[in-house]
Design a protein around this motif. Structure first.
Motif, PDB file in Angstrom:
ATOM      1  N   UNK A  46       0.835  -1.202   0.000  1.00  0.00           N
ATOM      2  CA  UNK A  46       0.000   0.000   0.000  1.00  0.00           C
ATOM      3  C   UNK A  46       0.868   1.249   0.000  1.00  0.00           C
ATOM      4  N   UNK A  53      -5.085  -0.480  -1.770  1.00  0.00           N
ATOM      5  CA  UNK A  53      -5.445  -0.917  -0.420  1.00  0.00           C
ATOM      6  C   UNK A  53      -5.848  -2.386  -0.396  1.00  0.00           C
ATOM      7  N   UNK A  85      -8.590  -3.551   0.632  1.00  0.00           N
ATOM      8  CA  UNK A  85      -9.968  -3.670   0.153  1.00  0.00           C
ATOM      9  C   UNK A  85      -9.989  -3.811  -1.372  1.00  0.00           C
ATOM     10  N   UNK A 111      -3.895  -2.425   6.736  1.00  0.00           N
ATOM     11  CA  UNK A 111      -4.063  -3.109   5.435  1.00  0.00           C
ATOM     12  C   UNK A 111      -4.055  -4.629   5.618  1.00  0.00           C
ATOM     13  N   UNK A 118      -2.914   9.404  -0.667  1.00  0.00           N
ATOM     14  CA  UNK A 118      -3.914   8.602  -1.366  1.00  0.00           C
ATOM     15  C   UNK A 118      -5.244   8.563  -0.617  1.00  0.00           C
ATOM     16  N   UNK A 136     -14.037  -1.810   4.183  1.00  0.00           N
ATOM     17  CA  UNK A 136     -14.999  -2.890   4.003  1.00  0.00           C
ATOM     18  C   UNK A 136     -15.360  -3.503   5.343  1.00  0.00           C
TER      19      UNK A 136
END
Lengths: 523, 390
Positions: free
Chosen positions: A414, A420, A422, A446, B158, B211
């Motif tokens: 990452x 990421x 996800x 992560x 990011x 998530x």
């Protein structure tokens, strides 16, 4: 033109999920369509509206969808093709869930007419076989956990934790300490259902953080215990796959403060036949039959759990309990004044009880230990493959000692690519398999958690590792493909904001129609 | 031409972080900036802002979002480097640029009612942006300074890009007030760490949506509200309670139906404010008379509970009140974001710091505590970090 010999397959499967664009079943309804012509009631029963109590009679018929049999069949087969079910993916990516094979032969056992035709209120004389299976499964689980008594009445793993917390409360109440012992201690990497059940039962929850080596901080435990301590609820191995070798010391510290120790062994897949709750000194423990003992996960249930207790806690077990009389007959004993009562309707999820019983009987004692050995071997083999992928690492702590699963981290990947965990999960679905990050909150950055169980071959583990390596390569060389994944799935990225908003979430068709179209709202 | 539905503002502090690589622990003051440049210091603020702008290029090119930037090196050059359509604020800025330029650009962007004000810089930049734009504009820092102790930064460029993309594509984002903290860098260079709470900025909640396995309503705002309710219940026992500065303790006051003194210490009891914005001597009086409970919160990302922004809670106040009567509040996500580092105290009294260190309960929500280790200084952090990395 000849098409033979068959072309060799590439190392990475060219997967594409079915995409049926299927409407919701209510939208398929055609008024007047019928799947079954239901016959009228037996005249001997009489007029149902007369014989049923008025409270059970509907004023208006239910708004059920109206479809023919083949329409229903097509609908559900299409839906089944639009998910990544345990029977067709290399399901090692859902760590902590213990996605092992649920043997199909066990489905034959539960279709026996003596099970499916039995009514829960049937006279126990007609249900001796079912009661015997419950009794024998409880005795086997007592042996596996080392505890004295077991109840398989809880209808899920968390229901077993709830039963255990209820027994803890009952135990202290019986000793006149219910008002004093109001605190339950758990750890950051124990399954969150432990804290949730304790809170639901009215306890204050004290959480221990991991120490620098990734173990629950034993110094913090010494500060946490007091005469207010009701119990320690602790998972071991924790969701990181790390086994806490000082577990007995944890139990002794809690016992010295007058608290009980309760072992979350929902996932005992790495320790079957190797170590038991009894040897670590615990007062209570629980198993999830759908994790360690092969019954299907069934998309959120029905599952089955087993609460296991020491002799001191036995009077508090949920009831009624199945007992065996001297003449060998089985009966239900409901005369147990200290029992916490029922934790599920009737006797538990009988089909799963039968499946778990069948599984244990087919495995045998040696087989159970072999399960744990192969699960740990598979995990460590897969870990070696995953750690060879640039950007993946063991996370915290970096020591390689893991039992049946590993919570890895993509921190380095990452940092280097901006992709990421996800997003990696989205992309892995394009190769036809699952991938899961971690419970929330993310303590390890992560994260991803892999648990291969004993059910997968070396070739299958290699395939999964190749998929992970490929997606990591894409993250470096073609990150847009990963960020915008999935590309070969039934649906693409679905926003989850609606799930956090009570005004927008809708778990039934009726709630959806009400919240979005104002139907059925009385002003 | 379509009318843009969303306006994104951008301010770049072109010298942010210049003192970092140069080992000057900050970039405040023109002398330091000059020294930093001589030592080869370089700002990454523009590079990081370019990364964010590129992530929202599609929305800017489609006209769905409009980018409004500060002039010259403070934004326009960055937008040109990113190759994205933009408009430039009608202002002139100095050469070299100054903190006053940041404030006037932020004020101008606030007047234009931007949907998101992105700024690339560190704590000093955040302080100036907040001074210029107030608490109504939603802002987000692209971390580019030497120190980012404030709660108004994305975790990295990011993450900022992720939030910007969300706003630029017209998706609503909940907001909350975040603390802006800045250090007195001159004092720091003199060997003393003295951060202070300078302002509050309105920032998007949950910068990066994660998530889930099980759905959870626990976003940051909900978590703080639950914690505030729990703390409000705890202090409603008739014992006078000093509520320290910070967003979490302010939420406790509001949960009690009271209006807190921003950045100050209030004494509450029986649902009333007994004294607001008390000074150290006043607080000491309360502690001496006793009983007194002191409620403090954890500075996010930093872990400080005493000695940062709440110097009114002095060593003699803590001794008079009794360390056991200090209640620490922290949302669980704040503790986890510390990544295993201990909480920190720096009261200026080493013996007291020693006494306060060790394991303590921290209230994280209703009937919910976490046992946390309290350390004494940055050296503890470094030590812990080294052990973790080893």
């Amino acid at each position: 033109m000849s098409r033979l010999p068959v072309a060799p397959k590439p190392p990475l499967r060219r997967f594409h999920q079915a995409r049926w664009d299927e409407p919701i079943v209510f939208e398929l309804s055609t008024p007047g369509s019928r799947g079954v012509g239901v016959t009228g009631p037996d005249p001997a029963i009489g007029e149902p509206n007369v014989t049923l109590p008025p409270v059970l009679a509907r004023a208006t018929p239910p708004a059920l969808p109206e479809l023919s049999q083949p329409q229903v069949l097509r609908h559900y087969v299409r839906l089944s093709q639009e998910n990544l079910g345990a029977d067709f993916n290399i399901d090692v990516g859902q760590g902590t869930c213990t996605m092992k094979y649920s043997p199909k032969i066990n489905e034959v056992a539960i279709r026996d007419a003596r099970l499916i035709d039995a009514h829960p209120a049937q006279d126990v004389a007609d249900a001796q076989g079912t009661l015997e299976i419950i009794y024998r499964l409880e005795r086997m689980l007592a042996e596996i956990s080392g505890m004295d008594a077991v109840s398989v009445q809880p209808a899920a793993g968390s229901a077993a934790i709830w039963a255990n917390v209820s027994m803890i409360r009952g135990y202290h109440a019986a000793r006149g300490e219910a008002d004093q012992r109001t605190e339950i201690i758990t750890t950051a990497f124990s399954h969150p259902s432990n804290a949730a059940c304790a809170k639901t039962a009215g306890f204050t929850v004290i959480t221990l953080q991991p120490d620098a080596n990734g173990y629950p901080d034993i110094e913090a435990l010494k500060v946490a215990v007091s005469d207010r301590t009701a119990a320690l609820l602790i998972t071991n191995p924790e969701d990181t796959g790390i086994y806490n070798p000082r577990i007995r010391e944890f139990v002794e510290i809690v016992h010295a403060a007058g608290g009980l120790a309760c072992y979350d062994q929902a996932n005992a897949n790495g320790i079957l036949g190797i170590t038991r709750a009894r040897e670590a000194g615990f007062d209570l423990s629980h198993f999830n039959l759908h994790k360690t003992f092969s019954t299907p996960h069934a998309c959120g249930g029905p599952a089955a759990g087993a609460s296991c207790v020491s002799a001191a806690l036995e009077p508090f077990l949920p009831g009624p309990v199945v007992v065996r009389d001297a003449d060998g007959t089985f009966r239900l004993d409901a005369d147990r004044p200290l029992s916490i009562g029922k934790v599920s309707p009737f006797y538990g999820v009988i089909p799963n009880i039968v499946r778990a019983y069948t599984w244990i009987m087919t495995m045998g004692a040696e087989g159970l230990r072999e399960v744990a050995e192969v699960a740990a071997l598979n995990n460590n083999y897969l870990a070696a493959r995953i750690l060879a992928v640039p950007g993946a690492s063991m996370g915290y702590p970096a020591t390689p000692d893991r039992v049946e699963q590993v919570r890895y981290t993509w921190q380095q990947l990452a940092d280097e690519t901006g992709v990421t965990t996800e997003q990696i999960g989205w992309r892995i679905a394009d190769f036809g398999t699952h991938y899961w990050t971690s419970h929330h909150p993310f303590v390890i950055p992560e994260p991803f958690t892999l648990e291969p169980t004993e059910s997968y071959s070396r070739a299958e583990l290699d395939e999964y590792a190749r998929i992970v390596a490929e997606v990591a390569r894409e993250a470096r060389e073609d990150p847009e493909t990963v960020r915008t994944a999935p590309h070969r799935q039934t649906v693409h990225q679905a926003g989850d904001e609606d799930l956090d908003d009570p005004d927008r979430w809708a778990v039934t068709w009726r709630a959806y129609r009400r919240k979005y179209f104002g139907e059925g709202v009385t002003p | 031409m379509t009318v843009a539905e969303v306006v994104i503002g951008l301010i770049v502090n072109p010298i942010a972080g210049i003192g970092g690589a140069a080992g000057l622990a900050g970039s405040d003051g023109q002398g330091v900036q000059h020294d930093a440049a001589l030592r080869g210091g370089r700002s990454h603020a523009a590079d990081r802002a370019v990364e964010v702008l590129r992530a929202i290029r599609v929305h800017l090119e489609s006209g769905a979002a409009l980018l409004l930037v500060a002039p010259g090196d403070m934004g326009a050059a960055t937008a040109r480097a990113a190759g994205v359509p933009h408009q430039v604020l009608d202002l002139t800025v100095g050469e070299p640029t100054s903190a006053a330029d940041t404030r006037s650009c932020a004020a101008a962007l606030a007047e234009t009612a931007v949907d998101l004000l992105l700024f690339a810089g560190g704590d000093g930049t955040a302080t100036d942006v907040a001074a210029g734009c107030g608490e109504t504009v939603t802002a987000l820092g692209i971390p580019s300074g030497v120190k980012m102790y404030s709660g108004c930064f994305a975790t990295d460029a990011r993450a900022a890009a992720c939030v910007a993309d969300r706003v630029a594509s017209g998706r609503a984002t909940a907001t909350t007030l975040a603390e802006v903290v800045d250090l007195d860098e001159a004092a720091l260079r003199g060997g003393r760490v003295a951060p202070r709470l300078t302002a509050a900025l309105r920032v998007p909640v949950s910068p990066v949506v994660q998530p889930r396995k099980a759905p959870s309503a626990a976003n940051a705002a909900g978590e703080v509200a639950a914690l505030a309710a729990a703390a409000a219940h705890l202090v409603s026992d008739g014992v006078p309670t000093a509520l320290g500065p910070g967003g979490t303790t302010a939420a406790v006051s509001r949960a009690l139906g009271l209006e807190p003194t921003l950045l100050g210490v209030d004494i509450v009891c029986d649902g009333e404010i007994r004294a607001s914005g008390v000074s150290e001597p006043e607080l000491y009086d309360w502690a001496e008379r006793g009983p007194l409970r002191i409620v403090v919160s954890v500075i996010g990302g930093q872990g400080f509970v005493l000695g940062r922004g709440n110097q009114q809670v002095s060593p003699r106040v803590i001794r008079a009140c009794g360390p056991a009567n200090i209640v620490i509040l922290a949302a669980e996500s704040k503790l986890i974001a510390l990544g295993g580092r201990p909480l920190l105290v720096d009261t200026g009294d080493a013996a007291l710091d020693e006494e306060l260190s060790g394991y303590r309960r921290v209230l994280t929500g209703p009937r919910q505590w976490t046992i946390c280790r309290i350390g004494q200084s940055f050296s503890t952090q470094v030590d812990h970090h080294d052990r973790r990395s080893a």
